[in-house]
Design an enzyme around this catalytic site. Structure first.
Site, PDB file in Angstrom:
ATOM      1  N   GLU A   1       0.976  -1.159  -0.051  1.00  0.00           N
ATOM      2  CA  GLU A   1      -0.052  -0.097   0.084  1.00  0.00           C
ATOM      3  C   GLU A   1       0.854   1.167   0.018  1.00  0.00           C
ATOM      4  OE1 GLU A   1      -2.590   1.711  -0.384  1.00  0.00           O
ATOM      5  OE2 GLU A   1      -4.161   1.397   1.160  1.00  0.00           O
ATOM      6  N   ASP A   2       0.303   2.356  -0.432  1.00  0.00           N
ATOM      7  CA  ASP A   2       1.038   3.640  -0.623  1.00  0.00           C
ATOM      8  C   ASP A   2       1.291   4.225   0.753  1.00  0.00           C
ATOM      9  OD1 ASP A   2      -1.427   4.167  -0.530  1.00  0.00           O
ATOM     10  OD2 ASP A   2      -1.320   5.621  -2.051  1.00  0.00           O
TER      11      ASP A   2
ATOM     12  N   ASP B   1      -3.209   6.061   6.541  1.00  0.00           N
ATOM     13  CA  ASP B   1      -3.481   7.353   7.039  1.00  0.00           C
ATOM     14  C   ASP B   1      -4.343   7.439   8.173  1.00  0.00           C
ATOM     15  OD1 ASP B   1      -3.719  10.261   7.156  1.00  0.00           O
ATOM     16  OD2 ASP B   1      -5.511  10.353   5.614  1.00  0.00           O
TER      17      ASP B   1
ATOM     18  N   PHE C   1      -0.404  16.565   3.522  1.00  0.00           N
ATOM     19  CA  PHE C   1      -0.701  15.683   2.342  1.00  0.00           C
ATOM     20  C   PHE C   1       0.242  15.710   1.257  1.00  0.00           C
ATOM     21  CE2 PHE C   1      -2.955  14.606  -1.582  1.00  0.00           C
ATOM     22  CZ  PHE C   1      -3.904  13.530  -1.001  1.00  0.00           C
TER      23      PHE C   1
ATOM     24  N   ARG D   1       1.089  11.720 -10.125  1.00  0.00           N
ATOM     25  CA  ARG D   1       1.612  10.283  -9.414  1.00  0.00           C
ATOM     26  C   ARG D   1       2.821   9.869 -10.044  1.00  0.00           C
ATOM     27  NH1 ARG D   1      -2.798   7.212  -7.435  1.00  0.00           N
ATOM     28  NH2 ARG D   1      -4.961   7.857  -8.201  1.00  0.00           N
TER      29      ARG D   1
END
Ligand code: IMP
Length: 172
Positions: A95-96, A99, A148, A161
């Protein structure tokens, strides 16, 4: 945009993660990587190339994330399921970023129900201060503050991206 993590830093940390993963599984065990689209694609591509000493297979899953917003709705929806089953396999979710942890909790629950032999998670980034649910992540690339970020697979409204580094999106 302010650069948070340079490309070289990311690559060097991924080599360490790959080495840690390879140490943790008995020799000869095959590892099945499940990449969470879209954000995980670049991390997956580099991680898998760094795992030179292991037999690796892979698959992709897509779930909904933030729709043109930097705030999580808390709603998780399956957009694309896996092509193959997980029964008896050593699965690592790739997973990136973790959060609030809601997405990962959902993914771990549905994948665990498919009876893998082992289930672990690798996240390139973690923002612990934003966590709403306690979720286990065995391999974390970098712990970051509540900002963010974009680049290296991560987007804002589908943009950025393609950056090889990770940057902070201004005004967030
Ligand atoms: P969670 O369910 O709140 O843990 O959110 C996980 C998902 O939200 C990630 O897979 C990303 O798609 C997205 N996300 C969370 N933080 C960021 C960020 O800083 N930049 C880009 N996407 C993010």
């Amino acid at each position: 945009m302010e650069v948070l993590l340079e490309s070289e830093q990311i690559q060097s940390r991924i080599r360490e993660l790959a080495a840690a993963i390879e140490r943790d599984y008995p020799p000869g065990e095959e590892i099945h990587l499940v990449c969470v689209l879209k954000g995980g694609f670049m991390f997956m591509a580099d991680l898998i190339r760094a795992m030179t000493g292991t037999r690796v297979t892979l698959d992709f899953i897509a779930v909904s994330s933030y729709a043109h917003s930097t705030r999580s709705s808390g709603e998780v929806r399956m957009l694309k399921d896996l092509d193959t089953g997980l029964e008896g396999r050593n699965v690592i979710i790739v997973e990136d970023i973790v959060d609030t942890g809601l997405t990962l909790t959902y993914l771990q629950d549905i994948l665990r129900a498919r009876a893998p032999k082992t289930l672990r998670t690798a996240c390139l980034l973690s923002k612990p201060s934003r966590r709403l649910v306690d979720v286990a992540v065995e391999y974390v690339g970098f712990t970051i503050e509540d900002r963010f970020v974009v680049g290296y697979g991560l987007d804002y409204a589908e943009k950025y991206r393609n950056l090889a580094h990770i940057a902070v999106l201004d005004g967030q």
